[in-house]
Design a protein around this motif. Structure first.
Motif, short mmCIF file in Angstrom:
data_model
loop_
_atom_site.label_atom_id
_atom_site.label_comp_id
_atom_site.label_asym_id
_atom_site.label_seq_id
_atom_site.Cartn_x
_atom_site.Cartn_y
_atom_site.Cartn_z
N GLY A 14 0.80 -1.22 0.00
CA GLY A 14 0.00 0.00 0.00
C GLY A 14 0.83 1.27 0.00
O GLY A 14 1.86 1.39 -0.69
N GLY A 16 2.70 2.60 2.35
CA GLY A 16 4.05 2.46 2.92
C GLY A 16 5.04 1.96 1.88
O GLY A 16 6.17 2.45 1.80
N SER A 35 8.07 -3.72 8.78
CA SER A 35 6.73 -4.34 8.81
C SER A 35 6.93 -5.77 9.30
O SER A 35 8.06 -6.21 9.51
CB SER A 35 6.06 -4.33 7.43
OG SER A 35 6.36 -5.50 6.71
N ARG A 36 5.82 -6.50 9.43
CA ARG A 36 5.93 -7.91 9.88
C ARG A 36 6.48 -8.79 8.78
O ARG A 36 7.09 -9.81 9.05
CB ARG A 36 4.55 -8.43 10.31
CG ARG A 36 4.03 -7.81 11.59
CD ARG A 36 2.59 -8.15 11.79
NE ARG A 36 1.77 -7.69 10.67
CZ ARG A 36 0.46 -7.82 10.59
NH1 ARG A 36 -0.20 -8.39 11.56
NH2 ARG A 36 -0.19 -7.37 9.54
N ASN A 82 3.08 4.87 9.52
CA ASN A 82 2.09 4.63 8.46
C ASN A 82 1.29 3.34 8.65
O ASN A 82 0.21 3.21 8.07
CB ASN A 82 2.83 4.60 7.11
CG ASN A 82 2.00 3.98 6.02
OD1 ASN A 82 1.10 4.61 5.48
ND2 ASN A 82 2.26 2.70 5.70
N ILE A 105 -2.33 -1.21 17.18
CA ILE A 105 -1.56 -0.88 15.96
C ILE A 105 -1.66 0.61 15.62
O ILE A 105 -0.67 1.24 15.24
CB ILE A 105 -2.06 -1.75 14.78
CG1 ILE A 105 -1.73 -3.22 15.07
CG2 ILE A 105 -1.46 -1.30 13.45
CD1 ILE A 105 -2.30 -4.22 14.08
N ILE A 131 0.28 8.92 10.21
CA ILE A 131 -0.72 8.78 9.16
C ILE A 131 -2.05 8.37 9.79
O ILE A 131 -2.25 7.23 10.22
CB ILE A 131 -0.28 7.75 8.09
CG1 ILE A 131 1.08 8.15 7.49
CG2 ILE A 131 -1.35 7.63 7.01
CD1 ILE A 131 1.12 9.50 6.77
N TYR A 149 -11.87 1.64 14.29
CA TYR A 149 -10.80 2.23 13.46
C TYR A 149 -10.73 3.75 13.62
O TYR A 149 -9.67 4.31 13.94
CB TYR A 149 -11.05 1.85 12.00
CG TYR A 149 -10.09 2.50 11.01
CD1 TYR A 149 -8.78 2.07 10.91
CD2 TYR A 149 -10.52 3.52 10.17
CE1 TYR A 149 -7.90 2.65 9.99
CE2 TYR A 149 -9.66 4.10 9.24
CZ TYR A 149 -8.35 3.66 9.16
OH TYR A 149 -7.49 4.24 8.26
N LEU A 179 -5.71 10.98 5.89
CA LEU A 179 -5.93 10.64 4.49
C LEU A 179 -7.40 10.32 4.21
O LEU A 179 -8.08 9.71 5.02
CB LEU A 179 -5.10 9.40 4.11
CG LEU A 179 -3.61 9.40 4.41
CD1 LEU A 179 -2.95 8.20 3.75
CD2 LEU A 179 -2.94 10.69 3.97
N GLY A 180 -7.83 10.73 3.01
CA GLY A 180 -9.09 10.23 2.46
C GLY A 180 -8.80 8.90 1.78
O GLY A 180 -7.72 8.33 1.95
N VAL A 182 -7.67 5.90 -0.50
CA VAL A 182 -6.56 5.64 -1.42
C VAL A 182 -6.70 4.18 -1.85
O VAL A 182 -6.99 3.31 -1.02
CB VAL A 182 -5.20 5.84 -0.70
CG1 VAL A 182 -4.05 5.64 -1.68
CG2 VAL A 182 -5.12 7.22 -0.04
N1 LIG Z 1 -6.10 3.30 1.98
C1 LIG Z 1 -6.91 4.20 2.44
O1 LIG Z 1 -7.95 4.50 1.83
C2 LIG Z 1 -6.59 4.94 3.71
C3 LIG Z 1 -7.42 6.00 4.10
C4 LIG Z 1 -7.14 6.68 5.26
C5 LIG Z 1 -6.04 6.34 6.03
N2 LIG Z 1 -5.26 5.31 5.64
C6 LIG Z 1 -4.11 4.97 6.49
O2 LIG Z 1 -2.94 4.93 5.72
C7 LIG Z 1 -2.02 3.97 6.25
C8 LIG Z 1 -1.61 3.00 5.15
O3 LIG Z 1 -2.79 2.37 4.65
P1 LIG Z 1 -2.81 1.34 3.46
O4 LIG Z 1 -4.13 1.46 2.81
O5 LIG Z 1 -1.56 1.42 2.68
O6 LIG Z 1 -2.84 -0.03 4.31
P2 LIG Z 1 -2.37 -1.52 3.98
O7 LIG Z 1 -2.34 -1.74 2.51
O8 LIG Z 1 -3.22 -2.43 4.80
O9 LIG Z 1 -0.89 -1.53 4.55
C9 LIG Z 1 -0.73 -1.44 5.93
C10 LIG Z 1 0.71 -1.62 6.30
O10 LIG Z 1 0.75 -1.68 7.74
C11 LIG Z 1 1.53 -2.81 8.13
N3 LIG Z 1 1.05 -3.38 9.39
C12 LIG Z 1 -0.19 -3.83 9.68
N4 LIG Z 1 -0.20 -4.37 10.90
C13 LIG Z 1 1.06 -4.24 11.39
C14 LIG Z 1 1.69 -4.61 12.60
N5 LIG Z 1 1.04 -5.29 13.56
N6 LIG Z 1 2.99 -4.31 12.78
C15 LIG Z 1 3.69 -3.68 11.81
N7 LIG Z 1 3.16 -3.30 10.64
C16 LIG Z 1 1.86 -3.60 10.43
C17 LIG Z 1 1.37 -3.82 6.99
O11 LIG Z 1 2.50 -4.65 6.90
P3 LIG Z 1 2.59 -6.17 7.42
O12 LIG Z 1 1.26 -6.80 7.23
O13 LIG Z 1 3.69 -6.73 6.57
O14 LIG Z 1 3.01 -6.06 8.85
C18 LIG Z 1 1.31 -2.89 5.77
O15 LIG Z 1 2.61 -2.66 5.29
C19 LIG Z 1 -2.77 3.28 7.40
O16 LIG Z 1 -2.40 3.86 8.63
C20 LIG Z 1 -4.22 3.58 7.10
O17 LIG Z 1 -5.02 3.55 8.26
C21 LIG Z 1 -5.49 4.60 4.50
#
Ligand SMILES: NC(=O)c1ccc[n+]([C@@H]2O[C@H](COP(=O)([O-])OP(=O)(O)OC[C@H]3O[C@@H](n4cnc5c(N)ncnc54)[C@H](OP(=O)(O)O)[C@@H]3O)[C@@H](O)[C@H]2O)c1
Length: 230
Positions: A14, A16, A35-36, A82, A105, A131, A149, A179-180, A182
């Motif tokens: 994503g 990150g 990350s994990r 993030n 988390i 983030i 959440y 963030l909105g 993504v």
């Molecule tokens: N996408 C959206 O629409 C959106 C909107 C608003 C805010 N956000 C925020 O933006 C950030 C990135 O979102 P994303 O959509 O890219 O999410 P994503 O695709 O689910 O990626 C999340 C990342 O967090 C890591 N993670 C999850 N649990 C973890 C743990 N226990 N320890 C360490 N790392 C962990 C995951 O890596 P591993 O599984 O390898 O550990 C992954 O690299 C998040 O904080 C999310 O809440 C996203």
């Protein structure tokens, strides 16, 4: 040219992952990807010589793990918190475990990561970027199913303001981006079929520029980053 070090938590997919790729293109950066999923990060970033990957789990003895990693990497200029966990379920169906995991988390793990990194930050200037989400931004549109959440993300916003107050006379700046939507796996898993207006590469352009520059102009600020209204 002086090399700057940026630590990105939640770097395996994503936003990150896009952030790691963005910083790796900038010559003057060393990128620490956490990350994990160490295997996936090594497979994706192995060819990028400026990227170092470490296994890191925000659910397990965070401070200890973080201290070990930060001790091994030298001075850090930027930290991007993030990683995130999203559960989309009706309020009455959210289990204690899911609530606990959301806060672990999205808030507690960030809290302890920041505690661990402070002695390792560049004493002249550093910037920590949290983030968060539009769901945690006061007055924004809210979505049913996101009570665990979005409250944890709102707490992350509040943490940003409180940390910034406590460190206002120091060289450590902290800001928060809400963030909105993504287009990532997290979004697709939570809202299948929903099409977001932005992709991770686009958002990572903004976040990386913000990380490098915004602390020269602001501290403790919670900034919405969203094409939707309100
Ligand atoms: N996408 C959206 O629409 C959106 C909107 C608003 C805010 N956000 C925020 O933006 C950030 C990135 O979102 P994303 O959509 O890219 O999410 P994503 O695709 O689910 O990626 C999340 C990342 O967090 C890591 N993670 C999850 N649990 C973890 C743990 N226990 N320890 C360490 N790392 C962990 C995951 O890596 P591993 O599984 O390898 O550990 C992954 O690299 C998040 O904080 C999310 O809440 C996203």
């Amino acid at each position: 040219m002086t090399t700057k070090t940026v630590v990105i938590v939640g770097a395996s997919r994503g936003i990150g992952k896009a952030l790691v790729e963005n910083f790796a293109k900038r010559e003057e950066f060393e990128v620490i990807a956490l990350s994990r999923n160490l295997e996936k990060m090594q497979a994706d970033f192995g060819v990028l010589s400026s990227v170092k990957c470490f296994e890191f789990d925000l659910e397990k003895d965070v401070k200890n793990q973080a201290e070990k990693i930060f001790t091994s990497i030298g001075k850090v200029d930027y930290l991007i918190n993030n990683a995130g966990f999203l559960v989309n379920k009706p309020f009455e169906e959210i289990t204690g475990q899911e609530l606990q995991k959301s806060y672990q988390i999205n808030l507690f793990g960030v809290f302890e990561t920041v505690q661990a990194i402070i002695p390792h930050l560049n004493p002249s200037s550093s910037h920590i970027v949290n983030i968060s989400s539009m769901g945690g931004f006061q007055g924004s549109m809210k979505f049913a199913g996101l009570s665990a959440y979005s409250t944890s993300k709102a707490a992350l916003c509040s943490f940003t303001e409180l940390f910034a107050e406590e460190y206002k006379n120091s060289s450590i700046a902290m800001n928060c981006l809400c963030l909105g939507s993504v287009q990532t796996e997290m979004l697709e898993e939570a809202f299948p079929g929903y099409q977001a207006p932005l992709n991770p590469a686009q958002v990572s352009n903004y976040i990386s520029d913000f990380t490098i520059n915004a602390h020269k102009y602001m501290k403790g600020k919670i900034i919405p980053l969203s094409l939707t209204n309100p």
